[in-house]
Design an enzyme around this catalytic site. Structure first.
Site, PDB file in Angstrom:
ATOM      1  N   LEU A   1       0.813  -1.215   0.000  1.00 26.89           N
ATOM      2  CA  LEU A   1       0.000   0.000   0.000  1.00 26.89           C
ATOM      3  C   LEU A   1       0.845   1.263   0.000  1.00 26.89           C
ATOM      4  CD1 LEU A   1      -2.720  -1.008   2.635  1.00 26.89           C
ATOM      5  CD2 LEU A   1      -2.968  -0.940   0.148  1.00 26.89           C
ATOM      6  N   GLY A   2       2.035   1.170   0.528  1.00 24.09           N
ATOM      7  CA  GLY A   2       2.896   2.347   0.598  1.00 24.09           C
ATOM      8  C   GLY A   2       4.033   2.105   1.559  1.00 24.09           C
TER       9      GLY A   2
ATOM     10  N   ASP B   1       5.556  13.251  13.800  1.00 22.60           N
ATOM     11  CA  ASP B   1       5.681  13.179  12.339  1.00 22.60           C
ATOM     12  C   ASP B   1       4.332  13.434  11.666  1.00 22.60           C
ATOM     13  OD1 ASP B   1       7.039  12.877   9.962  1.00 22.60           O
ATOM     14  OD2 ASP B   1       6.842  10.693   9.914  1.00 22.60           O
TER      15      ASP B   1
END
Length: 833
Positions: free
Chosen positions: A532-533, A653
């Site tokens: 997915l990433g 983050d």
């Protein structure tokens, strides 16, 4: 002087005293929830000056606060307690009415009664006294005072040094410096530290610490006032014999404290103190039954554990309750064996496992006569069978009997309808258990502790066993017949089905984490075939559980923690649930290179896919209303992490890639626990990572201590991108730098914020909301973190309840707006120097 952003917030939209009044009411409500007093802060409660509702007392130098608080906002249970006033994590050190909570602090009060006692009166229940200091009546007037050492005292009003009662003599789960923990030799009374029943339930549990009532100088941990499961060993003059950590050595943290044991004519007690008053420390009996010595570390914004006893969680007596199975260094540490379920799931989710496990199917009742005669009177009990657990530390209270074989041992248990389990060790050794099994431990992954590893056979109703005998016979027949290929296929299919059943059974307990094996997750993700990433912490793969639930499996990279610490951190993350935070479903931890987290799958992917180049990726353009709700939802999620969790969690983050969207485009903040998992030094990696540098607060780059305000800065930079629909930093056709935040501020000053909105929306946006978002973003990216609002205030502003003035333009925005200040390295992911 108040923070400038708060002062600006008092300037209301529309000019009006009415709007200012609304803001003041809102702030008053927030203060009530937080326990902030609505009267002038004081340290004393006196006759005619009771304490109620959101009011509180604060010690002279502001170290401790006393007031009503609600440990679990999902229930209407309120308590009067004392907590630290100068640290960011709400930590309660004493509770008055642990066994008698009140339902409404507004109708209850702490006051001085007519007989001079300090009492809690519940006026909603016929003015019932739910708690009292209960001292002998005195003719003099009295007052209650909260002291700077955390001690609440009842004293003579004219001479407060004349103490009639003090909370240090009636400890809860926490022992503070200066307090005594000991035994009165005249009355025989022993001071106890008694753990909370759950992390959100102050009710006294079964775990307690006390000085040996028999007269020795050792401390004992006991369960239910009877079963002793740990001893400190006697005092040697410098430390307890069984606690070598207390011996001062060099720069050891223990060198910051002074310890002493006093054995006087009337009392014996142990006392400790700190050499530096700025050091914040506490000693407590935890919900888990372990004693813990903790110190507050401001730089890390958390409590740090110095030592705990007993070292092994499973050495705590009955920590998992009747029939519960304890597993050392595992998550969860308590589970139920086959044929059993959690007796009280709500308590288990609060980490209170003492209720143990209950049978899924009850055994047939055992008559008194049958139990007495050792006979099995009910014919239906003939079908009872045994489930054998290998690699266990055997439970307590076994009874031995002679048996020539394991079969004879089983028959000995079957002959007595009260027998619940047996274990055969060979050589005629047969152990039988009657009633509940206590202290059963699975040693498969942790090795044996406190004894050799054995197996135990637990009695279950016949219905707990599936009727798979025919299948086994068929397989045997096929083998005998030579159908090797068919047998192989059946074995593979059976393995697949059993593994799917295992995963499905692991997910039966709603709200708890699933401990997957690496093989499980290979099966779930089809051997990690659909990526997915990926990002700073690893790659993410799509998967599906056997029941069809879609999941996202993240392979973690660079985690350097030990197994126990990693599981503890994952446990903390797994308990956090909020509509705007991604939900952690499970994990895998098989060595340092096989650590994975399993999350719920978000069908609309990450926010960056919809903001940047949506058309080129076949994504629809997000409407302004959707964008605004996403911004508001992310703010709510961060506010929850910063202010409403048991510990403040700094995400570290925040960026569009870490904001995921469900099927209704409700945002979920993802990776919110990974900063804690990876360790604080991971920030050094982030500063050199492409696509993240644009969101880092100045304090990250400067290497100074990072607080929750670092997330506020990152949120502000992301909010600019939500408004514009493009990256904050771009490159114009002529090669110069286009820095959108500076452009947005200029448009804000010029009164033309509509031009700041993503051009793909064709001007379709609520101008008031755009202006509000740009103001919030600019306040969030102030270089001085004290000027940045909290995420809670950001939520209030975006909701339209509070308005702010146009903030000052941060110097960094002015610098970054000047193309001459950029270096080519910026576009390679590095800040210019």
């Amino acid at each position: 002087m108040p923070c400038p952003w708060l002062a600006a917030a008092m300037a209301t939209r529309g000019g009006g005293p009415a709007a200012a009044a609304v803001l003041l009411q809102l702030l008053g409500f927030l203060f009530l929830l937080r326990g902030v007093p609505s009267r002038a802060e004081d340290d004393t409660v006196a006759a005619g000056r009771p304490l109620s509702g959101g009011q509180s007392l604060v010690s002279k130098r502001g170290k401790f606060r006393l007031g009503f608080f609600q440990p679990d906002n999902s229930t209407q249970r309120w308590y009067l307690g004392i907590w630290y006033n100068q640290i960011s994590v709400h930590t309660t050190v004493w509770v008055a009415n642990r066994v008698t909570p009140i339902s409404d602090p507004e109708s209850s009060q702490l006051s001085i009664s007519g007989d001079g006692n300090m009492v809690i009166v519940d006026h909603s229940s016929r003015s019932t006294v739910v708690w009292s200091t209960n001292v002998t009546a005195t003719n003099s007037s009295t007052v209650g005072v909260i002291l700077d050492n955390g001690n609440l005292v009842l004293a003579d009003a004219s001479n407060t040094s004349a103490v009639l009662w003090q909370s240090f003599d009636h400890l809860g789960d926490t022992w503070l410096p200066g307090g005594k923990l000991g035994r009165n030799k005249l009355t025989g009374e022993v001071t106890h530290l008694v753990a909370w029943k759950g992390y959100k339930d102050p009710t006294p549990s079964l775990f307690a610490l006390e000085l040996d009532p028999r007269g020795s100088s050792q401390y004992l941990l006991n369960w239910n006032g009877s079963e002793q499961y740990w001893s400190s060993g006697n005092w040697t003059g410098t430390a307890f014999a069984a606690v070598p950590e207390m011996t001062p050595t060099g720069a050891s943290p223990v060198s910051e404290y002074t310890f002493g044991y006093v054995d006087g004519a009337n009392e014996s007690y142990f006392i400790y103190d700190v050499k530096d008053e700025s050091v914040v420390t506490r000693f407590q009996v935890d919900v888990t039954g372990q004693i813990q010595f903790l110190t507050w570390v401001a730089a890390a914004n958390e409590w740090v554990l110095f030592w705990s006893e007993p070292k092994r969680q499973c050495d705590v007596y009955s920590v998992c309750g009747p029939f519960g199975v304890c597993t050392e260094n595992a998550l969860p540490s308590c589970t139920c064996p086959r044929g059993f379920r959690q007796r009280d799931l709500a308590q288990w989710l609060q980490d209170d496992h003492t209720a143990g496990c209950a049978r899924n199917t009850a055994l047939q009742p055992c008559s008194a006569a049958a139990a007495r005669d050792g006979q099995k009177k009910h014919s239906r009990r003939n079908d009872d069978r045994f489930y054998t657990m290998p690699n266990v530390r055997l439970p307590s209270n076994a009874q031995s009997t002679a048996a020539a074989s394991a079969h004879d041992c089983e028959l000995a248990c079957l002959r007595n309808c009260s027998c619940t389990a047996y274990s055969y060790s060979g050589g005629g050794g047969c152990s039988l258990w009657y009633g509940d099994l206590i202290n059963l431990q699975d040693t498969t992954s942790s090795g044996t502790t406190g004894g050799s590893s054995s197996s135990i056979s637990i009695r279950l109703a016949a219905s707990e066993f599936s009727s798979n005998g025919n299948t086994k016979k068929l397989i045997i027949g096929l083998v005998v017949g030579g159908f090797v290929t068919a047998v192989t296929a059946i074995v593979l299919a059976t393995t697949f089905i059993l593994r799917k059943r295992r995963i499905k059974s692991l997910r039966r307990v709603e709200g708890s984490l699933v401990a997957f094996t690496y093989r499980d997750l290979q099966l779930v993700t089809k051997n990690f075939s659909e990526k997915l990433g990926g990002g700073a912490f690893g790659s993410v793969f799509k998967g599906a559980l056997p029941d069809g639930t879609l999941v996202a499996v993240k392979k973690l990279e660079g985690v350097r923690q030990g197994e126990k610490q990693f599981r503890a951190e994952v446990s903390t993350i797994g308990t956090i649930q909020h509509v705007n935070l991604i939900r952690l479903l499970g994990f895998c931890s098989e060595g340092s290179k096989r650590r994975l987290l399993v999350y719920e799958h978000m069908p609309n992917g990450s926010l960056d896919r919809h903001l940047f180049g949506a058309s080129s990726q076949g994504q629809g353009v997000l409407s302004w209303d959707t964008r605004y709700q996403i911004a508001l939802g992310v703010a709510r999620g961060l506010d929850y992490l910063h202010e409403k969790c048991r510990d403040c969690i700094i995400h570290c983050d925040i960026k569009p890639e870490n904001i995921l969207l469900d099927d209704a485009f409700v945002p979920r903040v993802a990776d919110f626990g990974l900063a804690k998992l990876m360790g604080r030094d991971f920030s050094r990696v982030l500063t050199t990572m492409r696509g993240t540098v644009g969101y880092l607060a100045p304090e990250w780059i400067a290497g100074t201590a990072v607080t929750a305000k670092a997330d506020v800065f990152s949120y502000g930079m992301m909010l600019f991108e939500i408004v514009s629909g493009r990256r904050n930093v771009g490159q114009r056709a002529d090669g110069t730098v286009d820095f959108f935040p500076s452009t947005a501020v200029s448009l804000l000053l010029d009164g033309d914020v509509r031009s700041a909105v993503d051009s793909q929306l064709g001007g379709s946006a609520d101008v008031a909301q755009v202006e509000r978002a740009c103001k919030v973003a600019c306040w969030c990216v102030q270089e001085d973190e004290s000027l940045r609002p909290s995420m809670g205030m950001v939520v209030q502003i975006l909701e339209g309840l509070v308005d702010v003035n146009v903030p000052p333009i941060p110097r960094s925005l002015k610098v970054l707006a000047d193309p001459s200040k950029y270096a080519v390295e910026f576009f390679s992911g590095l800040p210019s120097t």
